[in-house]
Design a protein around this motif. Structure first.
Motif, PDB file in Angstrom:
ATOM      1  N   ALA B  42       0.828  -1.213   0.000  1.00 35.86           N
ATOM      2  CA  ALA B  42       0.000   0.000   0.000  1.00 35.86           C
ATOM      3  C   ALA B  42       0.862   1.263   0.000  1.00 35.86           C
ATOM      4  O   ALA B  42       0.560   2.242  -0.690  1.00 35.86           O
ATOM      5  N   ARG B  43       1.959   1.210   0.772  1.00 31.57           N
ATOM      6  CA  ARG B  43       2.834   2.393   0.814  1.00 31.57           C
ATOM      7  C   ARG B  43       3.502   2.608  -0.552  1.00 31.57           C
ATOM      8  O   ARG B  43       3.590   3.735  -1.037  1.00 31.57           O
ATOM      9  N   LEU B  45       2.334   1.650  -3.391  1.00 34.43           N
ATOM     10  CA  LEU B  45       1.289   2.078  -4.336  1.00 34.43           C
ATOM     11  C   LEU B  45       0.963   3.563  -4.143  1.00 34.43           C
ATOM     12  O   LEU B  45       0.763   4.302  -5.109  1.00 34.43           O
ATOM     13  N   MET B  46       0.942   3.996  -2.895  1.00 36.04           N
ATOM     14  CA  MET B  46       0.652   5.411  -2.621  1.00 36.04           C
ATOM     15  C   MET B  46       1.744   6.309  -3.211  1.00 36.04           C
ATOM     16  O   MET B  46       1.475   7.386  -3.710  1.00 36.04           O
ATOM     17  N   LEU B 135     -14.792   7.268   2.530  1.00 33.42           N
ATOM     18  CA  LEU B 135     -13.872   8.333   2.922  1.00 33.42           C
ATOM     19  C   LEU B 135     -12.427   7.950   2.567  1.00 33.42           C
ATOM     20  O   LEU B 135     -11.686   8.742   1.981  1.00 33.42           O
ATOM     21  N   ARG B 136     -12.086   6.736   2.904  1.00 29.81           N
ATOM     22  CA  ARG B 136     -10.748   6.234   2.605  1.00 29.81           C
ATOM     23  C   ARG B 136     -10.491   6.266   1.094  1.00 29.81           C
ATOM     24  O   ARG B 136      -9.444   6.677   0.626  1.00 29.81           O
ATOM     25  N   ILE B 139     -10.069   9.883  -0.094  1.00 29.90           N
ATOM     26  CA  ILE B 139      -8.759  10.442   0.278  1.00 29.90           C
ATOM     27  C   ILE B 139      -7.689   9.901  -0.673  1.00 29.90           C
ATOM     28  O   ILE B 139      -6.818  10.630  -1.129  1.00 29.90           O
ATOM     29  N   ASP B 140      -7.811   8.620  -0.990  1.00 30.36           N
ATOM     30  CA  ASP B 140      -6.873   8.012  -1.929  1.00 30.36           C
ATOM     31  C   ASP B 140      -6.975   8.688  -3.298  1.00 30.36           C
ATOM     32  O   ASP B 140      -5.959   8.994  -3.934  1.00 30.36           O
ATOM     33  N   LEU B 143      -5.369  12.062  -3.090  1.00 32.66           N
ATOM     34  CA  LEU B 143      -3.901  11.935  -3.079  1.00 32.66           C
ATOM     35  C   LEU B 143      -3.387  11.634  -4.485  1.00 32.66           C
ATOM     36  O   LEU B 143      -2.331  12.115  -4.899  1.00 32.66           O
ATOM     37  N   LEU B 189      -5.535  19.178  -1.255  1.00 30.68           N
ATOM     38  CA  LEU B 189      -6.295  18.040  -0.725  1.00 30.68           C
ATOM     39  C   LEU B 189      -7.629  18.518  -0.161  1.00 30.68           C
ATOM     40  O   LEU B 189      -8.675  17.911  -0.405  1.00 30.68           O
ATOM     41  N   LEU B 193     -11.187  17.360  -1.552  1.00 30.52           N
ATOM     42  CA  LEU B 193     -12.158  16.684  -0.683  1.00 30.52           C
ATOM     43  C   LEU B 193     -13.467  17.464  -0.620  1.00 30.52           C
ATOM     44  O   LEU B 193     -14.546  16.879  -0.588  1.00 30.52           O
TER      45      LEU B 193
END
Lengths: 147, 202
Positions: B42-43, B45-46, B135-136, B139-140, B143, B189, B193
């Motif tokens: 995940a890190r 990928l981010m 929400l998650r 946020i993704d 980002l 951001l 959002l």
């Protein structure tokens, strides 16, 4: 409107990155500055929000496939197993040592060449028990006899 | 090598598995990989925003962590230690691709204070009413709309908890640029959002 420096100072204040003296100045000025208060609150809440809902992801391949690729690389780059490498290390010393020993044996067992003068003017030199050299000065011929 | 039954591995703490792995126990290491693989992936990928690269660098991070396992002293958690390794790999790659240091027009505007003034200040609760998974995801998404340079400082600061100075050192930029990028990224951001929230209410 605040200058970029002031905005970045407020952000650094939220992040706990301001030097102590500057931090006290910002803190003292905040109660009288509604815009600054809003910005500070907004930055704090945004940080809390994104940390609380940090995006997640799942490896898109099976556990076995994922691990097999890692294992292959580990095995390819890994040194030999300790027992095997210890044995190899010992052999590394043993082989040259055996070579040196063999040479020493040959040197120590080598006999001093003995020369025998033949009636026809030739010499026979015995260098060891298994070889004989015949040299004929008159014919200009040398024969090595290996038994 | 510890005498252990294979079934014991899943119930062992990271610290124990690390000790065994440090002695050459690959099954203990496999258990650690299994336990933390999603977080490391995940890190990556981010940072990279690319599944293939994230997969590749996350696996490379595990290989490197195996090779450097003797250096792990337990100053941080094992997962944090491997996360730092994958981040360094991604940063190296981004630097190689000139994705974190290139000064775009946007970055120049940002650093001269242009764009940041056009963006709204972060709203108190920009995502009120959204479900947690939604929400998650949002946020993704937000980002993902940042440039690599901006997203990297957010990841290092917000998720890795690094100070400005450390971020500057890792990326190879000045502290002032870190502050500026972080400020811009946060405002963007917040803006993204809020936009998502507006879309949802329409």
């Amino acid at each position: 409107m605040k200058s970029t420096e002031q905005l970045l100072d407020l952000q650094a204040y939220v992040d706990g990155e301001l030097p102590e003296e500057r931090r006290r100045q910002v803190e003292a000025a905040l109660p009288a500055d509604l815009n600054a208060q809003e910005l500070v609150t907004g930055l704090r809440q945004l940080g809390t929000l994104i940390r609380a809902y940090e995006p997640t992801a799942t490896v898109p391949v099976t556990r076995e496939f994922y691990w097999s690729q890692i294992r292959r690389q580990i095995e390819a780059e890994q040194p030999k197993a300790p027992a095997a490498s210890a044995a190899l290390g010992w052999l590394r010393w043993l082989i040259p040592a055996m070579g040196v020993a063999a040479v020493a044996v040959v040197v120590s067992t080598q006999q001093t060449p003995r020369e025998i003068t033949l009636a026809g003017g030739g010499d026979v030199t015995v260098v060891d028990v298994s070889s004989t050299v015949f040299r004929s000065e008159s014919d200009g011929v040398t024969v090595h006899w290996i038994q | 090598m510890p005498v252990s039954v294979k079934n014991d591995y899943p119930s062992e703490a990271d610290e124990t598995l690390v000790k065994w792995a440090q002695q050459g126990d690959t099954e203990a290491f496999e258990q650690l990989v299994f336990r933390h693989r999603d977080k490391i992936y995940a890190r990556a990928l981010m940072m990279m925003r690319n599944e293939d690269q994230a997969l590749e660098y996350s696996q490379e991070a595990w290989v490197k962590s195996w090779q450097r396992l003797v250096q792990f002293q337990g100053d941080s958690s094992f997962a944090t230690w491997v996360t730092r390794i994958v981040i360094n790999l991604c940063l190296d790659q981004l630097r190689r691709q000139k994705r974190v240091r290139t000064e775009s027009i946007e970055a120049m505007e940002e650093e001269s204070g242009g764009v940041e003034r056009q963006l709204p200040a972060p709203e108190s609760n920009p995502t009120a009413g959204l479900e947690q998974d939604e929400l998650r995801r949002r946020i993704d998404e937000a980002l993902g709309k940042l440039t690599d340079a901006h997203r990297t400082v957010v990841v290092l600061h917000e998720f890795e908890g690094l100070e400005y100075k450390e971020i500057a050192k890792r990326i190879g930029i000045s502290i002032g640029t870190v502050m500026s990028r972080l400020f811009y990224a946060r405002r963007r951001l917040a803006f993204l959002l809020q936009s998502l929230k507006r879309e949802r209410s329409e």
